[in-house]
Write a protein that holds these residues in place. Structure first.
Motif, short mmCIF file in Angstrom:
data_model
loop_
_atom_site.label_atom_id
_atom_site.label_comp_id
_atom_site.label_asym_id
_atom_site.label_seq_id
_atom_site.Cartn_x
_atom_site.Cartn_y
_atom_site.Cartn_z
N CYS A 239 0.86 -1.32 0.05
CA CYS A 239 0.12 0.04 0.00
C CYS A 239 0.93 1.38 0.01
CB CYS A 239 -0.82 0.23 1.21
SG CYS A 239 -2.08 -1.26 1.26
N TRP A 240 0.42 2.31 -0.68
CA TRP A 240 0.97 3.43 -0.60
C TRP A 240 1.12 3.97 0.82
CZ3 TRP A 240 3.63 5.90 -4.51
CH2 TRP A 240 3.49 5.25 -5.76
N LEU A 241 2.10 4.77 1.28
CA LEU A 241 2.36 5.29 2.40
C LEU A 241 2.41 6.79 2.63
CD1 LEU A 241 2.93 4.18 5.45
CD2 LEU A 241 5.24 4.50 4.79
N ASP A 242 1.62 7.53 3.06
CA ASP A 242 1.94 9.00 3.35
C ASP A 242 2.68 9.30 4.87
OD1 ASP A 242 0.10 9.66 1.32
OD2 ASP A 242 -1.45 8.95 2.31
N ASP B 144 5.08 12.26 6.88
CA ASP B 144 5.81 13.38 7.29
C ASP B 144 7.10 12.87 7.59
OD1 ASP B 144 6.25 15.79 8.41
OD2 ASP B 144 4.83 15.91 9.87
N ASP C 5 6.12 16.68 3.42
CA ASP C 5 5.19 15.49 3.63
C ASP C 5 5.27 14.96 2.16
OD1 ASP C 5 3.93 16.08 5.79
OD2 ASP C 5 2.64 17.74 5.11
N ARG D 88 4.20 11.17 -0.59
CA ARG D 88 3.47 9.71 -0.60
C ARG D 88 4.51 8.83 -1.14
NH1 ARG D 88 -2.51 8.25 -2.61
NH2 ARG D 88 -2.53 9.02 -0.14
N CYS E 297 12.26 2.95 -0.23
CA CYS E 297 11.15 3.47 -1.02
C CYS E 297 11.27 4.25 -2.32
CB CYS E 297 10.27 4.18 0.05
SG CYS E 297 10.90 5.63 0.47
N TYR F 209 9.49 7.75 -4.16
CA TYR F 209 8.77 8.87 -3.93
C TYR F 209 7.60 8.81 -5.10
CZ TYR F 209 10.81 11.32 0.02
OH TYR F 209 11.31 11.56 1.34
N GLU F 210 6.44 9.21 -4.89
CA GLU F 210 5.39 9.16 -5.84
C GLU F 210 5.91 10.02 -7.20
OE1 GLU F 210 0.62 9.39 -5.81
OE2 GLU F 210 1.75 10.81 -5.00
N GLN G 144 0.98 7.34 7.46
CA GLN G 144 -0.40 6.60 7.50
C GLN G 144 -0.30 6.06 6.12
OE1 GLN G 144 -3.17 7.21 9.59
NE2 GLN G 144 -4.07 5.43 8.31
N SER H 156 -2.06 4.09 3.29
CA SER H 156 -3.09 4.33 2.27
C SER H 156 -3.85 3.06 2.06
CB SER H 156 -2.54 5.07 1.09
OG SER H 156 -3.78 5.18 -0.07
#
Length: 321
Positions: free
Chosen positions: A170-173, A175, A185, A187, A204, A206-207, A224, A226
Motif C-alpha cells: 500500500c502507498w504510505l503517506d 511526514d 510531506d 507519498r 522506498c 517517492y510518488e 499513515q 493508504s
C-alpha cells in the motif's frame, strides 16, 4: 431457521482464542478480533464475544465484567492451553524469534502472534520444565562489531504503519524530517525494510519517481498507510540494493581496492575476506590486500578506522560488464 455454524470452524475459532488469551494481563474481545483478522481468520466481533462467554464457563478463564469492554485472562491457577505442537524446542525458537525479528516482521503479525510468544515464555519460565531451553537463552548472543549504540526512538504508530503498508503493498503517506531538520510531506511506495545496527531504514520510491531512497524510521514524524495499493516493481531487488552498497552510502560503483596493512591489524582479513577475489601478498611486516569492492562512504570510514596501520591506499575503477 438460522444456519448452523460449521463445527470444524467453531472448534478452530475456540482453539485460536484459547491460544491468544494471556495469563498476566487482560485482553478484550475487540483486541482478539484484531489478532484473528491479522492472522487471516475473519470472524465478526459478536461471534468472538459469544465464543469467549462460552469458553469462560468451561475453562479456567476469568472474565472481568466490571466495566466495558470486558477483559479476559487465564486464572492464576489455570494451566492454560498447552498444545503438543509447541514443545520446548519450538518455544525456544519462538523466544529467539521474538528477540531478533521484532523489527523485521509486520507489526500486525507480531500482535497476532503475541499469545504464542507468551506461551513460549511460559514454557521456558522458571516454573516450567524447559530448563535446558531456558538456559540456552543465556548461552547465545548476537554481538556488535562496532561501538554499541542505543536505538533511536521511533514515533508511536510509525513502525506499525510502515510495516503494514510494506506487507500489503500500500502507498504510505509520511511526514519526514531529514538530518538537516527540513520537514516534507510525501507519498511513498514502500519496497523494503532494513536494520543496520541500531537503526531501521525504509527503502522506498517517492510518488512520481523511479529511483529508490532510504528513509530512517526515527526521522519519520508521522506515517499513515493508504488504502491504495501498487504493483511492486519487478526489477527491484533488496538484496542487490544492499550489495550495491546503498546502505553504506554508495551508488553501486565497483572499484579495485589495494592497500597495505600491518599484519596484526590485517590478520582478520585472511579469515573474513573483503571479496571472493581478494588477493593477499606478504610484504614483510605488512599484508598487501587487493579486492573488488563497492565504493561507499562506509568503506572510507572503515579504512580511516585503522589510522596509520593502513597505507598506500589505491582505487581503480572496475569496468561494468
Amino acid at each position: 431457521m438460522p444456519k448452523r455454524p460449521d463445527t470444524l470452524e467453531t472448534v478452530q475459532l475456540a482453539l485460536e482464542l484459547l491460544r491468544r488469551i494471556p495469563r498476566n494481563r487482560k485482553v478484550s474481545a475487540a483486541d482478539l478480533h484484531v489478532q484473528l483478522t491479522n492472522a487471516g481468520l475473519s470472524r465478526d466481533l459478536r461471534t468472538i464475544q459469544r465464543q469467549l462467554e462460552m469458553l469462560s464457563e468451561h475453562f479456567g478463564i476469568e472474565r472481568d465484567d466490571s466495566s466495558k469492554p470486558y477483559g479476559y485472562r487465564w486464572k492464576e491457577q489455570a494451566s492454560g492451553l498447552s498444545l503438543p505442537v509447541l514443545n520446548e524446542q519450538e518455544s525456544l525458537m519462538l523466544a529467539l524469534a521474538e528477540q531478533h525479528l521484532r523489527n523485521l516482521l509486520p507489526a500486525s503479525l507480531m500482535k497476532s502472534m503475541e499469545a504464542f510468544f507468551q506461551q513460549a515464555r511460559t514454557n521456558l519460565g522458571p516454573h516450567a520444565n524447559g530448563k535446558r531451553g531456558r538456559e540456552w537463552l543465556s548461552k547465545v548472543r548476537v554481538v556488535s562489531t562496532t561501538q554499541p549504540l542505543l536505538p533511536p526512538k521511533i514515533k508511536p504508530g510509525v513502525f506499525e504503519a510502515v510495516s503494514n503498508a510494506l506487507y500489503a503493498n500500500c502507498w504510505l503517506d509520511v511526514d519526514y524530517k531529514n538530518a538537516a531538520g527540513k520537514r516534507k510531506d510525501a507519498r511513498v511506495m514502500p519496497l523494503g525494510l532494513a536494520q543496520q545496527g541500531a537503526r531501521l531504514y525504509l527503502v522506498c520510491r517517492y510518488e512520481g519517481y523511479a529511483n529508490e531512497r532510504s528513509l530512517a524510521l526515527h526521522r519519520i514524524v508521522a506515517a499513515q498507510a493508504s488504502t491504495l495499493t501498487f504493483e511492486r516493481p519487478a526489477a527491484f531487488d533488496l538484496q542487490k540494493f544492499d550489495a550495491d552498497g546503498r546502505f553504506g552510502f554508495g551508488d553501486g560503483k565497483l572499484i579495485r581496492l589495494t592497500f597495505r596493512i600491518d599484519k596484526e591489524a590485517g590478520l582478520h582479513l585472511l579469515e573474513s575476506r573483503l571479496s571472493l577475489d581478494q588477493e593477499v601478498k606478504d610484504a614483510g611486516d605488512l599484508f598487501e590486500i587487493s579486492a573488488t569492492v563497492v565504493e561507499t562512504a562506509q568503506l572510507e570510514w572503515w579504512l580511516r578506522g585503522f589510522g596509520d596501520q593502513v597505507s598506500d591506499v589505491r582505487r581503480a575503477p572496475v569496468a561494468s560488464e
